[in-house]
Motif scaffolding. Structure first.
Motif, PDB file in Angstrom:
ATOM      1  N   LEU A   1      31.123  62.128  35.823  1.00 44.80           N
ATOM      2  CA  LEU A   1      30.397  61.077  36.535  1.00 44.80           C
ATOM      3  C   LEU A   1      30.890  59.694  36.132  1.00 44.80           C
ATOM      4  CD1 LEU A   1      28.117  60.313  38.462  1.00 44.80           C
ATOM      5  CD2 LEU A   1      26.539  60.402  36.513  1.00 44.80           C
ATOM      6  N   MET A   2      31.142  59.521  34.825  1.00 45.87           N
ATOM      7  CA  MET A   2      31.648  58.231  34.340  1.00 45.87           C
ATOM      8  C   MET A   2      33.036  57.953  34.900  1.00 45.87           C
ATOM      9  SD  MET A   2      30.342  58.363  30.366  1.00 45.87           S
ATOM     10  CE  MET A   2      31.146  56.821  29.975  1.00 45.87           C
ATOM     11  N   VAL A   3      33.860  58.978  35.018  1.00 47.14           N
ATOM     12  CA  VAL A   3      35.212  58.794  35.580  1.00 47.14           C
ATOM     13  C   VAL A   3      35.111  58.383  37.055  1.00 47.14           C
ATOM     14  CG1 VAL A   3      37.340  59.994  36.225  1.00 47.14           C
ATOM     15  CG2 VAL A   3      36.329  60.347  33.954  1.00 47.14           C
ATOM     16  N   LEU A   4      34.203  59.055  37.769  1.00 50.96           N
ATOM     17  CA  LEU A   4      34.031  58.728  39.191  1.00 50.96           C
ATOM     18  C   LEU A   4      33.545  57.288  39.354  1.00 50.96           C
ATOM     19  CD1 LEU A   4      32.411  62.033  40.546  1.00 50.96           C
ATOM     20  CD2 LEU A   4      34.720  61.156  40.986  1.00 50.96           C
ATOM     21  N   ILE A   5      32.556  56.914  38.511  1.00 51.90           N
ATOM     22  CA  ILE A   5      32.048  55.547  38.577  1.00 51.90           C
ATOM     23  C   ILE A   5      33.167  54.553  38.264  1.00 51.90           C
ATOM     24  CG2 ILE A   5      30.484  53.901  37.490  1.00 51.90           C
ATOM     25  CD1 ILE A   5      28.515  56.236  37.091  1.00 51.90           C
ATOM     26  N   GLY A   6      33.987  54.919  37.250  1.00 56.37           N
ATOM     27  CA  GLY A   6      35.108  54.045  36.889  1.00 56.37           C
ATOM     28  C   GLY A   6      36.092  53.892  38.027  1.00 56.37           C
ATOM     29  N   LEU A   7      36.372  54.985  38.702  1.00 54.68           N
ATOM     30  CA  LEU A   7      37.304  54.938  39.827  1.00 54.68           C
ATOM     31  C   LEU A   7      36.736  54.098  40.967  1.00 54.68           C
ATOM     32  CD1 LEU A   7      38.533  58.669  39.928  1.00 54.68           C
ATOM     33  CD2 LEU A   7      39.849  56.644  39.217  1.00 54.68           C
ATOM     34  N   ILE A   8      35.432  54.250  41.221  1.00 59.69           N
ATOM     35  CA  ILE A   8      34.802  53.462  42.292  1.00 59.69           C
ATOM     36  C   ILE A   8      34.867  51.975  41.968  1.00 59.69           C
ATOM     37  CG2 ILE A   8      32.595  52.972  43.410  1.00 59.69           C
ATOM     38  CD1 ILE A   8      31.930  55.964  43.093  1.00 59.69           C
ATOM     39  N   ILE A   9      34.534  51.646  40.711  1.00 55.20           N
ATOM     40  CA  ILE A   9      34.586  50.228  40.303  1.00 55.20           C
ATOM     41  C   ILE A   9      36.001  49.690  40.427  1.00 55.20           C
ATOM     42  CG2 ILE A   9      34.318  48.690  38.343  1.00 55.20           C
ATOM     43  CD1 ILE A   9      32.000  50.471  37.398  1.00 55.20           C
ATOM     44  N   ALA A  10      36.989  50.513  39.998  1.00 59.31           N
ATOM     45  CA  ALA A  10      38.390  50.081  40.095  1.00 59.31           C
ATOM     46  C   ALA A  10      38.794  49.866  41.538  1.00 59.31           C
ATOM     47  CB  ALA A  10      39.296  51.136  39.428  1.00 59.31           C
ATOM     48  N   ALA A  11      38.325  50.757  42.397  1.00 53.62           N
ATOM     49  CA  ALA A  11      38.665  50.631  43.829  1.00 53.62           C
ATOM     50  C   ALA A  11      38.051  49.369  44.405  1.00 53.62           C
ATOM     51  CB  ALA A  11      38.167  51.875  44.581  1.00 53.62           C
TER      52      ALA A  11
ATOM     53  N   ILE B   1      37.295  46.604  42.793  1.00 55.35           N
ATOM     54  CA  ILE B   1      38.021  45.450  42.240  1.00 55.35           C
ATOM     55  C   ILE B   1      39.339  45.271  42.981  1.00 55.35           C
ATOM     56  CG2 ILE B   1      39.221  44.592  40.198  1.00 55.35           C
ATOM     57  CD1 ILE B   1      37.022  45.916  38.499  1.00 55.35           C
ATOM     58  N   ILE B   2      40.026  46.392  43.214  1.00 56.84           N
ATOM     59  CA  ILE B   2      41.311  46.309  43.921  1.00 56.84           C
ATOM     60  C   ILE B   2      41.107  45.752  45.326  1.00 56.84           C
ATOM     61  CG2 ILE B   2      43.166  47.703  44.919  1.00 56.84           C
ATOM     62  CD1 ILE B   2      42.880  49.564  42.462  1.00 56.84           C
ATOM     63  N   ILE B   3      40.061  46.207  46.022  1.00 55.01           N
ATOM     64  CA  ILE B   3      39.790  45.733  47.386  1.00 55.01           C
ATOM     65  C   ILE B   3      39.509  44.229  47.373  1.00 55.01           C
ATOM     66  CG2 ILE B   3      38.122  45.870  49.290  1.00 55.01           C
ATOM     67  CD1 ILE B   3      37.839  48.869  48.631  1.00 55.01           C
ATOM     68  N   ILE B   4      38.697  43.807  46.379  1.00 54.85           N
ATOM     69  CA  ILE B   4      38.371  42.370  46.294  1.00 54.85           C
ATOM     70  C   ILE B   4      39.636  41.561  46.057  1.00 54.85           C
ATOM     71  CG2 ILE B   4      37.167  40.665  44.914  1.00 54.85           C
ATOM     72  CD1 ILE B   4      34.994  42.761  44.416  1.00 54.85           C
ATOM     73  N   LEU B   5      40.491  42.032  45.166  1.00 49.91           N
ATOM     74  CA  LEU B   5      41.728  41.321  44.877  1.00 49.91           C
ATOM     75  C   LEU B   5      42.639  41.245  46.081  1.00 49.91           C
ATOM     76  CD1 LEU B   5      42.545  42.721  41.301  1.00 49.91           C
ATOM     77  CD2 LEU B   5      41.743  40.427  41.901  1.00 49.91           C
ATOM     78  N   VAL B   6      42.726  42.336  46.812  1.00 49.55           N
ATOM     79  CA  VAL B   6      43.590  42.358  48.003  1.00 49.55           C
ATOM     80  C   VAL B   6      43.063  41.371  49.044  1.00 49.55           C
ATOM     81  CG1 VAL B   6      44.323  43.769  49.962  1.00 49.55           C
ATOM     82  CG2 VAL B   6      44.388  44.705  47.661  1.00 49.55           C
ATOM     83  N   VAL B   7      41.754  41.334  49.233  1.00 48.48           N
ATOM     84  CA  VAL B   7      41.154  40.416  50.213  1.00 48.48           C
ATOM     85  C   VAL B   7      41.423  38.978  49.813  1.00 48.48           C
ATOM     86  CG1 VAL B   7      39.003  39.590  51.201  1.00 48.48           C
ATOM     87  CG2 VAL B   7      39.402  42.062  50.944  1.00 48.48           C
ATOM     88  N   GLN B   8      41.276  38.672  48.569  1.00 45.24           N
ATOM     89  CA  GLN B   8      41.482  37.301  48.089  1.00 45.24           C
ATOM     90  C   GLN B   8      42.952  36.888  48.232  1.00 45.24           C
ATOM     91  OE1 GLN B   8      39.968  37.125  44.156  1.00 45.24           O
ATOM     92  NE2 GLN B   8      37.802  36.902  44.793  1.00 45.24           N
ATOM     93  N   LEU B   9      43.856  37.801  47.990  1.00 41.43           N
ATOM     94  CA  LEU B   9      45.273  37.480  48.109  1.00 41.43           C
ATOM     95  C   LEU B   9      45.658  37.198  49.557  1.00 41.43           C
ATOM     96  CD1 LEU B   9      46.859  40.048  45.617  1.00 41.43           C
ATOM     97  CD2 LEU B   9      46.714  37.551  45.373  1.00 41.43           C
ATOM     98  N   LYS B  10      45.063  37.893  50.500  1.00 33.97           N
ATOM     99  CA  LYS B  10      45.367  37.672  51.920  1.00 33.97           C
ATOM    100  C   LYS B  10      44.882  36.303  52.345  1.00 33.97           C
ATOM    101  CE  LYS B  10      45.499  42.444  53.501  1.00 33.97           C
ATOM    102  NZ  LYS B  10      44.881  43.458  54.353  1.00 33.97           N
ATOM    103  N   LYS B  11      43.846  35.807  51.768  1.00 31.41           N
ATOM    104  CA  LYS B  11      43.374  34.470  52.133  1.00 31.41           C
ATOM    105  C   LYS B  11      44.373  33.451  51.642  1.00 31.41           C
ATOM    106  CE  LYS B  11      38.449  35.573  52.035  1.00 31.41           C
ATOM    107  NZ  LYS B  11      37.165  35.285  51.411  1.00 31.41           N
TER     108      LYS B  11
END
Length: 261
Positions: A239-249, A251-261
Motif C-alpha cells: 500500500l505504501m509503494v502504491l501511495i508512493g507511486l501515485i504521489i510520484a505520478a 508530482i510528475i504531472i504537475i511538473l510537466v504542466v508547469q514546464l509547458k507553460k
C-alpha cells in the motif's frame, strides 16, 4: 502316612509356542525359563518323596543332605528364573502382542511352580524339625561294677557336655532347615516391581508425548500468528509503494504542466 496331593505340572504345561520374529536374546531367555520351570517341577517330585520318608526307618542323614542340596539348587534356579522373566518383560514392547502373551504364560507357569514348591518346603521344614537327626554321641568307657566317685563325676560331666552339644546341634539344624525355605514373597515382589516400573515408564512416556504435543500446538499457533503479521506487513508495504507511486505520478504531472507553460 497321609499323602500330599502336590501337582507337579508337566513338561507340556511349561511349553509355550513361540512364533514370529524374535531376537536371539529373547529366544535364549524363553528357553532358560522353560527349562528352569521343568527343573523346579522335577525337584518337587524329589522333595515330596523325601517328605514321605522323614521319620521312617529309611530316614537318615543322607536323605536330609539330599533335601538340603535339592532346596539350595532349586532356590538358586528360582532366583535366576525371576531375573530372566524381568529381562523378557523389558525386551517385549506393547506392540508385540504375541510375545507379550508368551511371556505372561511363562510367568504364570513359574508362579504356579514356585507356589507349590514353597508349600512343600514348609511341610518339609515342619516335619524335619519334628524328627531331628543328631550325630552327637556320648562316650562310656567304664562299667557300673568298677564305678568310682571320680568316674561318676567324669560321666556326669560327659552327660552335661552331651546335652549341650545336642542343644547346639539341634539349633544349628533348625536354622539350616529354616534357611533352606525360599522367600517366595521376595520372588513375587521382584516380579511385581517390574510391572510397577513399566507402568511408571509408560506414564512418563505418555506425559512426555502430551507435553511434546502441547509444544507442537503452541509452536503452530506462533507460526500462524507470525504468518498473519507477515501478511499484514506485506499488505502495508504494498500500500505504501502504491501511495508512493501515485504521489510520484502526481508530482510528475504537475511538473510537466508547469514546464509547458
Amino acid at each position: 502316612m497321609s499323602k500330599h496331593p502336590y501337582n507337579y505340572g508337566s513338561t507340556s504345561s511349561t511349553e509355550v509356542g513361540f512364533v514370529g520374529k524374535r531376537s536371539p536374546e529373547y529366544n535364549n531367555l524363553c528357553d532358560n525359563v522353560t527349562t528352569n520351570i521343568y527343573t523346579i517341577n522335577s525337584s518337587l517330585k524329589t522333595l515330596d518323596n523325601a517328605l514321605k520318608t522323614i521319620g521312617t526307618r529309611k530316614d537318615n542323614q543322607g536323605l536330609r543332605n539330599t533335601i538340603h542340596v535339592t532346596q539350595l539348587s532349586t532356590n538358586q534356579i528360582a532366583s535366576v528364573t525371576s531375573k530372566d522373566i524381568h529381562k523378557l518383560k523389558q525386551l517385549v514392547t506393547k506392540s508385540e502382542k504375541q510375545q507379550q502373551l508368551q511371556v505372561e504364560k511363562l510367568e504364570e507357569n513359574f508362579k504356579e511352580a514356585i507356589t507349590r514348591y514353597h508349600s512343600l518346603q514348609k511341610d518339609l521344614a515342619n516335619k524335619q524339625k519334628s524328627n531331628l537327626l543328631v550325630s552327637v554321641s556320648i562316650e562310656n568307657d567304664y562299667t557300673p561294677e568298677e564305678e568310682t566317685e571320680q568316674q561318676r563325676q567324669a560321666q556326669l560331666a560327659r552327660e552335661v557336655a552331651f546335652e549341650q552339644d545336642m542343644l547346639i546341634e539341634r539349633e544349628a539344624r533348625i536354622k539350616q532347615i529354616e534357611a533352606d525355605v525360599l522367600d517366595v514373597n521376595e520372588i513375587m515382589r521382584e516380579l511385581g516391581s517390574l510391572v510397577n516400573a513399566q507402568a511408571e515408564t509408560i506414564d512418563t512416556i505418555e506425559n512426555s508425548i502430551d507435553h511434546a504435543a502441547g509444544n507442537v500446538e503452541e509452536a503452530t499457533e506462533q507460526l500462524i500468528t507470525a504468518s498473519r503479521y507477515q501478511n499484514k506487513y506485506r499488505r502495508k508495504l504494498l500500500l505504501m509503494v502504491l501511495i508512493g507511486l501515485i504521489i510520484a505520478a502526481i508530482i510528475i504531472i504537475i511538473l510537466v504542466v508547469q514546464l509547458k507553460k
